[in-house]
Enzyme design. Structure first.
Site, PDB file in Angstrom:
ATOM      1  N   LEU A 143       0.826  -1.199   0.000  1.00 36.31           N
ATOM      2  CA  LEU A 143       0.000   0.000   0.000  1.00 36.31           C
ATOM      3  C   LEU A 143       0.865   1.256   0.000  1.00 36.31           C
ATOM      4  O   LEU A 143       1.857   1.348   0.722  1.00 36.31           O
ATOM      5  CB  LEU A 143      -0.885  -0.018   1.254  1.00 36.31           C
ATOM      6  CG  LEU A 143      -1.824   1.160   1.446  1.00 36.31           C
ATOM      7  CD1 LEU A 143      -2.941   1.110   0.423  1.00 36.31           C
ATOM      8  CD2 LEU A 143      -2.391   1.142   2.851  1.00 36.31           C
ATOM      9  N   HIS A 144       0.486   2.222  -0.812  1.00 35.53           N
ATOM     10  CA  HIS A 144       1.156   3.515  -0.800  1.00 35.53           C
ATOM     11  C   HIS A 144       0.200   4.584  -1.331  1.00 35.53           C
ATOM     12  O   HIS A 144      -0.524   4.360  -2.283  1.00 35.53           O
ATOM     13  CB  HIS A 144       2.460   3.496  -1.602  1.00 35.53           C
ATOM     14  CG  HIS A 144       2.321   3.017  -3.011  1.00 35.53           C
ATOM     15  ND1 HIS A 144       2.147   1.683  -3.333  1.00 35.53           N
ATOM     16  CD2 HIS A 144       2.317   3.685  -4.177  1.00 35.53           C
ATOM     17  CE1 HIS A 144       2.059   1.550  -4.647  1.00 35.53           C
ATOM     18  NE2 HIS A 144       2.153   2.756  -5.182  1.00 35.53           N
TER      19      HIS A 144
END
Length: 184
Positions: A143-144
Site C-alpha cells: 500500500l502507498h
C-alpha cells in the site's frame, strides 16, 4: 544519432527520415518501463517499500519517518516533490490497515501537503491510492498513497504531446529540502 546524447541537432523519425523535432532523451525511465525493482508477487523481502526503511534517509529518499508509516519520494515522479506515504507493514489493500495505521497515513499525508506547499508554493495536489494492478498500482503488493503537488500550467505540452515530464532538481535535493521543512 547517439543514444547517450541528451540533445541531438539532427533527428530522424521512426523510419529514419530526417525531421525538425527536438528529442529529450530520458534513458533513466527505462527502469520504470521495464518494471525493474518491482516485486513480482506479495513477498515482503522483494518489496522496495519494505527495503527503503532499512536504508539511510538520504539513500532511500525518505522525507519523514512516523511510528507506523513513512513518507518517501517517488523515484519516477509526476512532478517535483511527488512523494508517497507508505505503512511499514507489508499490506496491499487499504482495508487491511489498522485504525492506527490509517490515521497515521492520513496525518502524514496532511503534513506532506503542508510541507510541500510551504517549501515550494504548490497550488494544489492530487492525492490517491491505486488499489490493485487493474486500478493502475505499479506496486500493488504494498500500500502507498501518492501526494502529487500541482502548479498552474504544470501540465503543458511536454507530457501531453512529448510524453515527457521535466523536473527542475535532483531527487536528493528535493528530499533534503522537504525533510528539512517537514511540518508536523
Amino acid at each position: 544519432m547517439s543514444s547517450g546524447d541528451a540533445h541531438d541537432t539532427v533527428h530522424q523519425d521512426g523510419v529514419g527520415r530526417p525531421d525538425e523535432l527536438d528529442r529529450l532523451w530520458t534513458p533513466h525511465r527505462m527502469a520504470y518501463i521495464r518494471g525493474e525493482n518491482k516485486p513480482s508477487d506479495a513477498t515482503a523481502g522483494t518489496c522496495p517499500f519494505c527495503r527503503v526503511p532499512a536504508l539511510a534517509d538520504d539513500e532511500g529518499l525518505v522525507v519523514h519517518r512516523g511510528e507506523l508509516a513513512y513518507a518517501v519520494l517517488n523515484l519516477y515522479p509526476y512532478s517535483p516533490g511527488h512523494l508517497m506515504v507508505c505503512p511499514y507493514r507489508h499490506i496491499g489493500d487499504y482495508t487491511e490497515t489498522t485504525d492506527e495505521e490509517a490515521a497515521e497515513i492520513a496525518d502524514l499525508t496532511r503534513a506532506a501537503m503542508r510541507t510541500i506547499r510551504g517549501a515550494s508554493g504548490a497550488a494544489g495536489f492530487n492525492i490517491g491510492m491505486n488499489q490493485g494492478h487493474i486500478a493502475g498500482a505499479g506496486i500493488a503488493a504494498h500500500l502507498h498513497q501518492h501526494v502529487v503537488p500541482r502548479w498552474p500550467g504544470d501540465q503543458n505540452f511536454m507530457p501531453i504531446i512529448g510524453r515527457t515530464k521535466t523536473l527542475p532538481e535532483l531527487l536528493t535535493d528535493t528530499r533534503a529540502l522537504l525533510a528539512q521543512a517537514w511540518v508536523e
